[in-house]
Design an enzyme around this catalytic site. Structure first.
Site, PDB file in Angstrom:
ATOM      1  N   THR A  81      44.733  25.183  46.587  1.00 47.20           N
ATOM      2  CA  THR A  81      46.120  24.769  46.519  1.00 47.20           C
ATOM      3  C   THR A  81      46.534  24.181  47.861  1.00 47.20           C
ATOM      4  O   THR A  81      45.753  24.135  48.815  1.00 47.20           O
ATOM      5  CB  THR A  81      47.044  25.931  46.111  1.00 47.20           C
ATOM      6  OG1 THR A  81      48.336  25.400  45.759  1.00 47.20           O
ATOM      7  CG2 THR A  81      47.200  26.940  47.244  1.00 47.20           C
ATOM      8  N   ALA A 148      53.114  29.040  42.447  1.00 42.92           N
ATOM      9  CA  ALA A 148      51.729  29.504  42.326  1.00 42.92           C
ATOM     10  C   ALA A 148      51.607  30.920  42.873  1.00 42.92           C
ATOM     11  O   ALA A 148      52.344  31.313  43.788  1.00 42.92           O
ATOM     12  CB  ALA A 148      50.790  28.568  43.084  1.00 42.92           C
ATOM     13  N   GLY A 150      48.524  33.789  44.061  1.00 46.14           N
ATOM     14  CA  GLY A 150      47.132  34.153  44.311  1.00 46.14           C
ATOM     15  C   GLY A 150      47.113  35.367  45.217  1.00 46.14           C
ATOM     16  O   GLY A 150      47.676  35.329  46.313  1.00 46.14           O
ATOM     17  N   PHE A 162      52.642  34.399  46.902  1.00 49.56           N
ATOM     18  CA  PHE A 162      53.178  33.337  46.055  1.00 49.56           C
ATOM     19  C   PHE A 162      53.667  32.168  46.895  1.00 49.56           C
ATOM     20  O   PHE A 162      53.919  32.303  48.099  1.00 49.56           O
ATOM     21  CB  PHE A 162      54.326  33.866  45.189  1.00 49.56           C
ATOM     22  CG  PHE A 162      55.488  34.421  45.972  1.00 49.56           C
ATOM     23  CD1 PHE A 162      56.511  33.591  46.416  1.00 49.56           C
ATOM     24  CD2 PHE A 162      55.569  35.781  46.260  1.00 49.56           C
ATOM     25  CE1 PHE A 162      57.584  34.097  47.142  1.00 49.56           C
ATOM     26  CE2 PHE A 162      56.643  36.305  46.983  1.00 49.56           C
ATOM     27  CZ  PHE A 162      57.648  35.461  47.420  1.00 49.56           C
ATOM     28  N   CYS A 179      44.904  24.541  41.818  1.00 49.13           N
ATOM     29  CA  CYS A 179      44.578  25.810  41.152  1.00 49.13           C
ATOM     30  C   CYS A 179      43.482  25.640  40.108  1.00 49.13           C
ATOM     31  O   CYS A 179      43.327  26.479  39.217  1.00 49.13           O
ATOM     32  CB  CYS A 179      45.823  26.437  40.522  1.00 49.13           C
ATOM     33  SG  CYS A 179      47.146  26.734  41.725  1.00 49.13           S
TER      34      CYS A 179
END
Length: 233
Positions: A81, A148, A150, A162, A179
């Site tokens: 990302t 997003a 992770g 995030f 992603c």
């Protein structure tokens, strides 16, 4: 009944750090995680990064920038990302209660960000099989990710977190497969709402709602595209 996912009842230490180099923030996360394991407080870091690509453990070679742009390899879940100005990044360093439930933890982060979007007037959903917060596709446009997620959990303590796209340069995502998802798009609050939404406009709401979600004050609800259609009928 309020159902906290945290092992501590003390308030979360929320720190707004401004703009921080990615590697420096990563080291700060590890230091805070060590401190948390030793009995220190839960912490939520809120910040922006200078422009950088970061790759999770599942990133494939073909998903990296084709022009050779440097990428920071990390130990979080997920794939590649971009982080940069105009994107609010949150790193909760939280001691999780037993039994550990990482999926529930991710759902709570999503719930907080879905509520942030809703309070701004943007309807967002979860997409089955994909983490993050999404604007559902319409009129020939695909689903578009606005936030997003992770994470990594080690020693019952969370790291990474995030990224909420506020008014960032979406062109930065065009050099990668964000992603690892090739059949969906990336968007921002500004692009969807058609008005400027800066990091400073949402940081207080994000801080409050993430803490509420982790503590169970904000319960996790269904936000799938199917539920959205049913509720509109």
């Amino acid at each position: 009944m309020i159902d906290s996912i945290r092992s501590s009842r003390a308030l979360i230490d929320v720190r707004r750090l401004g703009t921080v180099d990615y590697r420096a923030a990563w080291q700060q996360q590890r230091d805070l995680a060590d401190a948390r394991v030793a009995g220190g407080p839960d912490t939520l870091l809120l910040l922006q990064h200078p422009a950088v690509y970061t790759a999770g453990r599942r990133t494939e070679p073909h998903e990296r920038p084709l022009d050779g742009t440097p990428v920071v390899d990390t130990d979080r879940g997920g794939k590649i990302t971009w982080h940069g100005p105009g994107q609010l990044v949150g790193y909760p360093i939280i001691g999780l209660a037993e039994p550990l439930d990482v999926v529930d933890y991710v759902r709570r982060l999503e719930e907080a960000l879905i509520k942030v979007c809703a309070d701004l007037g943007l309807d967002t959903v979860r997409v089955p099989g994909r983490s993050g917060v999404w604007v559902p596709g319409d009129a020939g446009r695909p689903d578009r990710k606005v936030a997003a997620i992770g994470v990594r959990v080690s020693r019952a303590t969370t790291l990474h977190g995030f990224a909420l796209n506020c008014d960032c340069d979406l062109g930065a995502f065009s050099a990668i497969v964000p992603c690892g998802i090739s059949d969906a798009g990336v968007t921002s609050l500004t692009a969807e709402l058609r008005r400027p939404v800066a990091v400073d406009d949402v940081v207080t709401s994000v801080a409050d709602l993430v803490c509420d979600a982790l503590d169970g004050v904000l319960p996790v609800r269904e936000h799938s595209p199917g539920a959205r259609v049913a509720s509109a009928m």
